[in-house]
Write a protein that holds these residues in place. Structure first.
Motif, PDB file in Angstrom:
ATOM      1  N   SER A 147     -48.218 -41.918 -32.288  1.00 37.46           N
ATOM      2  CA  SER A 147     -49.448 -42.025 -33.056  1.00 37.46           C
ATOM      3  C   SER A 147     -50.544 -42.617 -32.175  1.00 37.46           C
ATOM      4  CB  SER A 147     -49.232 -42.901 -34.298  1.00 37.46           C
ATOM      5  OG  SER A 147     -50.425 -42.969 -35.038  1.00 37.46           O
ATOM      6  N   PRO A 148     -51.020 -41.824 -31.194  1.00 34.04           N
ATOM      7  CA  PRO A 148     -52.078 -42.352 -30.328  1.00 34.04           C
ATOM      8  C   PRO A 148     -53.418 -42.384 -31.064  1.00 34.04           C
ATOM      9  CG  PRO A 148     -51.502 -40.125 -29.679  1.00 34.04           C
ATOM     10  CD  PRO A 148     -50.597 -40.506 -30.805  1.00 34.04           C
ATOM     11  N   ASP A 149     -53.788 -43.554 -31.545  1.00 32.24           N
ATOM     12  CA  ASP A 149     -55.071 -43.707 -32.204  1.00 32.24           C
ATOM     13  C   ASP A 149     -55.702 -45.017 -31.761  1.00 32.24           C
ATOM     14  OD1 ASP A 149     -53.205 -45.241 -33.484  1.00 32.24           O
ATOM     15  OD2 ASP A 149     -53.963 -44.864 -35.497  1.00 32.24           O
ATOM     16  N   VAL A 150     -57.032 -45.031 -31.812  1.00 27.74           N
ATOM     17  CA  VAL A 150     -57.817 -46.176 -31.348  1.00 27.74           C
ATOM     18  C   VAL A 150     -58.887 -46.457 -32.390  1.00 27.74           C
ATOM     19  CG1 VAL A 150     -59.327 -47.011 -29.505  1.00 27.74           C
ATOM     20  CG2 VAL A 150     -57.447 -45.494 -28.933  1.00 27.74           C
ATOM     21  N   ASP A 151     -59.131 -47.721 -32.672  1.00 31.07           N
ATOM     22  CA  ASP A 151     -60.226 -48.123 -33.558  1.00 31.07           C
ATOM     23  C   ASP A 151     -61.432 -48.490 -32.703  1.00 31.07           C
ATOM     24  OD1 ASP A 151     -58.845 -47.794 -35.935  1.00 31.07           O
ATOM     25  OD2 ASP A 151     -57.910 -49.777 -35.784  1.00 31.07           O
ATOM     26  N   LEU A 152     -62.534 -47.776 -32.923  1.00 39.99           N
ATOM     27  CA  LEU A 152     -63.769 -47.994 -32.166  1.00 39.99           C
ATOM     28  C   LEU A 152     -64.956 -48.006 -33.110  1.00 39.99           C
ATOM     29  CD1 LEU A 152     -63.260 -45.432 -29.251  1.00 39.99           C
ATOM     30  CD2 LEU A 152     -63.127 -47.900 -29.059  1.00 39.99           C
ATOM     31  N   ARG A 201     -58.143 -40.438 -33.532  1.00 44.93           N
ATOM     32  CA  ARG A 201     -56.764 -39.987 -33.336  1.00 44.93           C
ATOM     33  C   ARG A 201     -56.727 -38.867 -32.306  1.00 44.93           C
ATOM     34  NH1 ARG A 201     -53.868 -42.166 -37.634  1.00 44.93           N
ATOM     35  NH2 ARG A 201     -55.149 -42.627 -39.453  1.00 44.93           N
ATOM     36  N   ALA A 202     -55.692 -38.883 -31.474  1.00 48.43           N
ATOM     37  CA  ALA A 202     -55.534 -37.847 -30.457  1.00 48.43           C
ATOM     38  C   ALA A 202     -54.869 -36.600 -31.027  1.00 48.43           C
ATOM     39  CB  ALA A 202     -54.726 -38.373 -29.284  1.00 48.43           C
ATOM     40  N   THR A 218     -61.341 -44.789 -36.862  1.00 50.13           N
ATOM     41  CA  THR A 218     -60.102 -44.544 -36.138  1.00 50.13           C
ATOM     42  C   THR A 218     -60.196 -43.187 -35.471  1.00 50.13           C
ATOM     43  OG1 THR A 218     -58.867 -45.846 -37.746  1.00 50.13           O
ATOM     44  CG2 THR A 218     -57.609 -44.351 -36.354  1.00 50.13           C
TER      45      THR A 218
END
Length: 118
Positions: A43-48, A30-31, A28
């Motif tokens: 909660s700007p987060d991205v799973d990569l 997170r910004a 994850t």
């Protein structure tokens, strides 16, 4: 030489594939910190996959380095442009002087100067 270049890029590609296969786990990104995100309601987060994060970080680092170097060399490029213009101006002046010297019909320099001014 082409063979060496192709071999080098094949090794680089193989290394990238191996890094990608070894780091396929999801992470994850997170910004902002989780506590601050909860406080603001964002909660700007991205799973990569981890290898994507690694490649993006390396690419961003390369871009920042290239930009930094381009800005650092600005003075060198501007000096080179001014020197190039000066050389071209001097080259044209020499051509004009050679043309004027070739146009002089007299063998005597004093007479050639008098004909030129008169």
């Amino acid at each position: 030489m082409k063979t060496i270049r192709y071999a080098f890029w094949a090794i680089v590609g193989l290394c990238l594939v191996l890094i990608g296969l070894a780091n396929r786990g999801m992470v994850t990104v997170r910004a902002m910190p989780e506590a601050l995100g909860n406080l603001l309601g964002l909660s700007p987060d991205v799973d990569l996959p981890l290898f994507v994060v690694i490649f993006l970080a390396v690419g961003a680092g390369l871009m920042i380095g290239f930009l930094w170097e381009w800005v650092r060399e600005h003075r060198i490029r501007s000096d080179a442009r001014s020197k190039s213009r000066e050389v071209e101006t001097l080259r044209r002046e020499v051509q004009q002087l050679r043309g004027a010297a070739a146009g002089a019909t007299s063998d005597d320099d004093v007479l050639a100067l008098l004909e030129k001014t008169g």
